[in-house]
Design a protein around this motif. Structure first.
Motif, mmCIF file in Angstrom:
data_model
loop_
_atom_site.group_PDB
_atom_site.id
_atom_site.type_symbol
_atom_site.label_atom_id
_atom_site.label_comp_id
_atom_site.label_asym_id
_atom_site.label_seq_id
_atom_site.Cartn_x
_atom_site.Cartn_y
_atom_site.Cartn_z
ATOM 1 N N VAL A 498 -26.235 31.271 84.176
ATOM 2 C CA VAL A 498 -25.841 30.166 83.288
ATOM 3 C C VAL A 498 -26.958 29.122 83.211
ATOM 4 C CG1 VAL A 498 -24.242 28.209 83.049
ATOM 5 C CG2 VAL A 498 -23.359 30.488 83.571
ATOM 6 N N TYR A 499 -27.622 28.849 84.337
ATOM 7 C CA TYR A 499 -28.715 27.866 84.315
ATOM 8 C C TYR A 499 -29.862 28.369 83.437
ATOM 9 C CZ TYR A 499 -32.209 24.535 85.920
ATOM 10 O OH TYR A 499 -33.174 23.554 85.966
ATOM 11 N N ALA A 500 -30.209 29.653 83.573
ATOM 12 C CA ALA A 500 -31.273 30.232 82.750
ATOM 13 C C ALA A 500 -30.873 30.238 81.272
ATOM 14 C CB ALA A 500 -31.574 31.655 83.219
ATOM 15 N N TYR A 501 -29.615 30.511 81.015
ATOM 16 C CA TYR A 501 -29.104 30.525 79.646
ATOM 17 C C TYR A 501 -29.228 29.136 79.011
ATOM 18 C CZ TYR A 501 -25.635 30.772 75.880
ATOM 19 O OH TYR A 501 -24.986 30.708 74.663
ATOM 20 N N CYS A 502 -28.864 28.101 79.777
ATOM 21 C CA CYS A 502 -28.964 26.726 79.257
ATOM 22 C C CYS A 502 -30.427 26.336 79.025
ATOM 23 C CB CYS A 502 -28.295 25.753 80.222
ATOM 24 S SG CYS A 502 -26.489 25.917 80.292
ATOM 25 N N LEU A 503 -31.329 26.768 79.908
ATOM 26 C CA LEU A 503 -32.767 26.520 79.705
ATOM 27 C C LEU A 503 -33.237 27.172 78.402
ATOM 28 C CD1 LEU A 503 -34.123 27.120 83.325
ATOM 29 C CD2 LEU A 503 -34.214 24.953 82.067
ATOM 30 N N PHE A 504 -32.797 28.409 78.203
ATOM 31 C CA PHE A 504 -33.172 29.143 76.987
ATOM 32 C C PHE A 504 -32.653 28.438 75.736
ATOM 33 C CE2 PHE A 504 -31.647 32.530 73.995
ATOM 34 C CZ PHE A 504 -32.872 32.790 73.414
ATOM 35 N N LYS A 505 -31.377 28.001 75.757
ATOM 36 C CA LYS A 505 -30.786 27.330 74.611
ATOM 37 C C LYS A 505 -31.483 25.993 74.333
ATOM 38 C CE LYS A 505 -27.426 28.467 72.672
ATOM 39 N NZ LYS A 505 -27.222 29.249 71.425
ATOM 40 N N GLY A 507 -34.552 25.534 74.639
ATOM 41 C CA GLY A 507 -35.901 25.828 74.192
ATOM 42 C C GLY A 507 -36.908 25.991 75.315
ATOM 43 N N GLN A 508 -36.458 25.967 76.577
ATOM 44 C CA GLN A 508 -37.361 26.120 77.718
ATOM 45 C C GLN A 508 -37.431 27.599 78.112
ATOM 46 O OE1 GLN A 508 -36.801 23.203 80.927
ATOM 47 N NE2 GLN A 508 -35.410 22.020 79.582
ATOM 48 N N THR A 509 -38.038 28.381 77.200
ATOM 49 C CA THR A 509 -38.026 29.843 77.343
ATOM 50 C C THR A 509 -38.777 30.315 78.577
ATOM 51 O OG1 THR A 509 -37.979 30.011 74.926
ATOM 52 C CG2 THR A 509 -38.564 31.998 76.160
ATOM 53 N N GLU A 510 -39.976 29.788 78.799
ATOM 54 C CA GLU A 510 -40.773 30.237 79.951
ATOM 55 C C GLU A 510 -40.059 29.920 81.266
ATOM 56 O OE1 GLU A 510 -44.756 28.847 79.912
ATOM 57 O OE2 GLU A 510 -45.197 29.655 77.909
ATOM 58 N N ASN A 511 -39.490 28.741 81.320
ATOM 59 C CA ASN A 511 -38.750 28.349 82.528
ATOM 60 C C ASN A 511 -37.548 29.272 82.747
ATOM 61 O OD1 ASN A 511 -38.180 26.889 84.789
ATOM 62 N ND2 ASN A 511 -37.686 24.973 83.747
ATOM 63 N N ALA A 512 -36.866 29.604 81.647
ATOM 64 C CA ALA A 512 -35.700 30.494 81.726
ATOM 65 C C ALA A 512 -36.117 31.867 82.231
ATOM 66 C CB ALA A 512 -35.047 30.605 80.354
ATOM 67 N N LEU A 513 -37.271 32.391 81.684
ATOM 68 C CA LEU A 513 -37.752 33.710 82.106
ATOM 69 C C LEU A 513 -38.165 33.724 83.572
ATOM 70 C CD1 LEU A 513 -39.829 34.828 78.987
ATOM 71 C CD2 LEU A 513 -37.796 35.956 79.918
ATOM 72 N N SER A 514 -38.730 32.616 84.008
ATOM 73 C CA SER A 514 -39.136 32.512 85.417
ATOM 74 C C SER A 514 -37.922 32.647 86.335
ATOM 75 C CB SER A 514 -39.848 31.184 85.653
ATOM 76 O OG SER A 514 -40.146 31.024 87.026
ATOM 77 N N TRP A 515 -36.853 31.941 85.984
ATOM 78 C CA TRP A 515 -35.623 32.025 86.781
ATOM 79 C C TRP A 515 -35.037 33.437 86.729
ATOM 80 C CZ3 TRP A 515 -33.050 28.936 90.123
ATOM 81 C CH2 TRP A 515 -33.497 27.622 90.262
ATOM 82 N N LEU A 531 -29.054 41.376 80.295
ATOM 83 C CA LEU A 531 -28.859 41.141 78.864
ATOM 84 C C LEU A 531 -29.579 39.878 78.395
ATOM 85 C CD1 LEU A 531 -25.072 42.077 78.543
ATOM 86 C CD2 LEU A 531 -27.014 43.332 77.566
ATOM 87 N N LEU A 532 -29.521 38.817 79.209
ATOM 88 C CA LEU A 532 -30.214 37.585 78.822
ATOM 89 C C LEU A 532 -31.719 37.803 78.804
ATOM 90 C CD1 LEU A 532 -30.102 34.602 78.096
ATOM 91 C CD2 LEU A 532 -30.039 34.064 80.563
ATOM 92 N N ASP A 533 -32.228 38.551 79.778
ATOM 93 C CA ASP A 533 -33.662 38.847 79.820
ATOM 94 C C ASP A 533 -34.086 39.621 78.579
ATOM 95 O OD1 ASP A 533 -36.211 38.895 81.362
ATOM 96 O OD2 ASP A 533 -35.862 41.071 81.277
ATOM 97 N N MET A 534 -33.264 40.597 78.178
ATOM 98 C CA MET A 534 -33.567 41.387 76.987
ATOM 99 C C MET A 534 -33.542 40.519 75.728
ATOM 100 S SD MET A 534 -31.375 44.867 77.794
ATOM 101 C CE MET A 534 -31.536 45.438 76.101
ATOM 102 N N GLU A 535 -32.541 39.630 75.646
ATOM 103 C CA GLU A 535 -32.428 38.778 74.461
ATOM 104 C C GLU A 535 -33.624 37.849 74.328
ATOM 105 O OE1 GLU A 535 -29.433 35.417 72.503
ATOM 106 O OE2 GLU A 535 -28.853 36.473 74.338
ATOM 107 N N ILE A 536 -34.057 37.239 75.440
ATOM 108 C CA ILE A 536 -35.193 36.312 75.390
ATOM 109 C C ILE A 536 -36.461 37.063 75.017
ATOM 110 C CG2 ILE A 536 -36.656 34.778 76.745
ATOM 111 C CD1 ILE A 536 -34.186 34.019 78.379
ATOM 112 N N ASN A 537 -36.680 38.209 75.635
ATOM 113 C CA ASN A 537 -37.888 39.000 75.367
ATOM 114 C C ASN A 537 -37.894 39.539 73.951
ATOM 115 O OD1 ASN A 537 -39.513 38.948 77.806
ATOM 116 N ND2 ASN A 537 -37.794 39.974 78.797
ATOM 117 N N LYS A 538 -36.721 39.839 73.408
ATOM 118 C CA LYS A 538 -36.618 40.330 72.040
ATOM 119 C C LYS A 538 -37.043 39.237 71.062
ATOM 120 C CE LYS A 538 -32.643 40.500 70.084
ATOM 121 N NZ LYS A 538 -31.239 40.853 69.757
#
Length: 540
Positions: A498-505, A507-515, A531-538
């Motif tokens: 959930v924390y990574a998802y909120c980072l992604f939403k 706009g903190q994509t790199e931070n989200a991917l790091s987590w 699934l979240l990793d796949m969505e961000i990378n896609k």
């Protein structure tokens, strides 16, 4: 001649006077008898009138009339007895005074003395009760029940030594009495006099050589005083009488467990489980004990599975044994197995709420929301006032894409919630349903109320963060709540997700991917992280 005539005349006069006097005395005696009879009838009628008043519930009037009887006849024992009965509970001391007077006027009346014993017992005046009881024994030396009552009064008075003597008196006077020996045994055990307790039991065995219970009692005493070898002698005697006695096999298993022979322990446990005549409750006790033991000692893990399978084979219709199997499955984190046996329990007995609750928890755990919906609806028909059923029912409706129904159900269930932390969970579920229906303002309000009620509920905070990020654009607030929840549960992959998802939403994509990368190293099989990793990378 003249003197003779004078003498004769005087004799006649004397006889006449004597006759008159006798007649007067006779009339007086008859009058006295008539007076006594009339008095007696008056007392009797007054007594009957008092009884009628008593039967009609007029206690006060009855008391006055019984006292009237006593005024008319001071030694009227029956009136004293009735007054004692009236005061037995409201004024026991007065009752004792009245019944004592009744006994004084009718000392041979056993009922009066038995009543006095009863009042003494209620007042815990056991010495007085024993004294009166001994008077009854003196009057009726062959009444066995008075001797038993004497012994019981001694026990009530905690005079166990005297009680044993009384029981011995009974045996001496009336010869063998099984009940007396059993009572003696109980007293010896209470005193910790195991030697005499065993001696009494041996006498009982002598008179009842086929009674397995007495052998078992001796064996149990020997086990309790740490003489298992002697206990085994008596257990073996029971097996000579009944080789399939399951309880004895369990007892022998306990003996082998104490001396550390696990192989023989398990063997005897199996024999006990195979016993068809042994009641299920005894098997359940053993299974629960072995299940607990299997957690600490792996030797008994396989043994438990074997034992529960035997129990299910022999007692195939026992919901209690099936419930233990389900519990074991839950303990070993095999939810599907638990569900299988919980459903079997319900098929045999659907009246136990706790079984339904365990079933719904297991179905929720494996995310079988169709089954959860079906069976939570069934459970609610049986237990319409159980709040948790509404919660799982709402959750099932939500995951079956009927969030309106979910909101209705959780709102209905909140009427049966009384604990603050439970109210918080219901408000959070209602908020979750409202977010998914576009009622964001209501949803936020209910989430805020829930968090005020249960400030340290990380799950509610995490879900609020996820819903804010999913259904609003207030990503900064979502991040604040997601971080707060993660600090409470730093090693939980769902909170990292959930924390990574909120980072992604946000706009903190790199931070989200790091987590996500760090989390996937620790939890490579977590689907939400994948699934979240796949969505961000896609999107990248």
């Amino acid at each position: 001649m003249q003197l003779r005539n004078i003498f004769f005349f005087l004799l006649i006069i004397t006889l006449i006077l004597s006759s008159c006097k006798t007649k007067q005395i006779g009339n007086k005696t008859a009058n006295n008898k008539n007076i006594d009879l009339a008095q007696s009838l008056m007392v009797t009628n007054t007594f009957l009138d008092a009884k009628r008043k008593l039967y009609r519930g007029n206690t006060e009037g009855a008391t006055k009339t019984f006292n009237k009887c006593i005024v008319m006849q001071p030694n009227h024992d029956a009136s004293y007895f009735e007054l004692a009965r009236i005061n037995e509970f409201q004024n026991p001391n007065l009752a004792i005074e009245y019944i004592s007077k009744a006994i004084n006027f009718a000392p041979d009346n056993a009922w009066y003395k038995e009543f006095l014993i009863r009042v003494y017992k209620q007042q815990k005046e056991f010495k007085g009760a024993i004294k009166v009881n001994n008077e009854l024994i003196n009057q009726n030396p062959n009444r066995k029940d008075y001797y038993y009552q004497w012994a019981n009064l001694c026990i009530d008075a905690k005079d166990y030594n005297q009680a044993i003597k009384v029981y011995q008196t009974i045996l001496d006077k009336f010869l063998y009495e099984e009940g007396v020996l059993k009572q003696q045994k109980q007293i010896y055990l209470k005193k910790g006099d195991y030697k005499n307790a065993i001696a009494v039991l041996d006498e009982l065995i002598l008179h009842n050589p086929e009674n397995k219970n007495y052998y078992g009692m001796v064996a149990e005493i020997y086990m309790n005083i740490n003489k298992p070898e002697k206990a085994m002698d008596y257990y073996n005697k029971i097996l000579e009488i009944d080789p399939n006695d399951g309880f004895v096999h369990f007892s022998i298993a306990d003996y082998y467990y104490r001396i550390g022979d696990s192989e023989k322990t398990i063997d005897e446990l199996k024999k006990g489980m195979y016993a068809k005549t042994l009641d299920v409750d005894n098997k359940v006790k053993v299974l629960v004990k072995i299940m607990s033991l299997s957690v600490k000692d792996t030797t008994y893990s396989d043994a438990f599975n074997q034992l529960i399978d035997i129990a299910l084979e022999v007692n195939s219709k026992s919901p209690k044994i099936m419930a233990i199997k389900a519990d074991y499955c839950n303990n070993t984190e095999d939810a599907k197995c638990a569900i299988q046996y919980l459903r079997k329990v319900i098929a045999l007995d659907s009246t136990k709420y706790i079984i339904w609750e365990q079933l719904l928890i297991a179905e929720d755990e494996i995310k079988d929301y169709k089954a959860l919906l079906n069976e939570s609806n069934r459970a609610l028909r049986l237990f319409p006032q159980q709040a948790k059923l509404y919660y799982y029912n709402a959750k099932a409706y939500g995951h079956n894409n009927n969030w309106k129904k979910a909101e209705e159900r959780v709102h209905m269930g909140s009427n049966f919630v009384y604990k603050i932390i439970d109210k918080a969970s219901f408000l959070a579920m209602e908020a979750k349903s409202q977010f998914r229906q576009g009622e964001n303002a209501k949803a936020k309000s209910n989430y805020q109320r829930a968090m005020k009620l249960d400030k340290n509920n990380a799950l509610i905070i995490k879900n609020y963060a996820f819903d804010i990020a999913s259904f609003t654009t207030d990503y900064s607030s979502a991040l604040i709540y997601a971080k707060e929840a993660l600090e409470m549960e730093p090693k939980n992959p769902e909170y990292i997700y959930v924390y990574a998802y909120c980072l992604f939403k946000d706009g903190q994509t790199e931070n989200a991917l790091s987590w996500l990368n760090d989390a996937l190293k620790k939890f490579p099989d977590n689907k939400n992280l994948q699934l979240l990793d796949m969505e961000i990378n896609k999107n990248e």
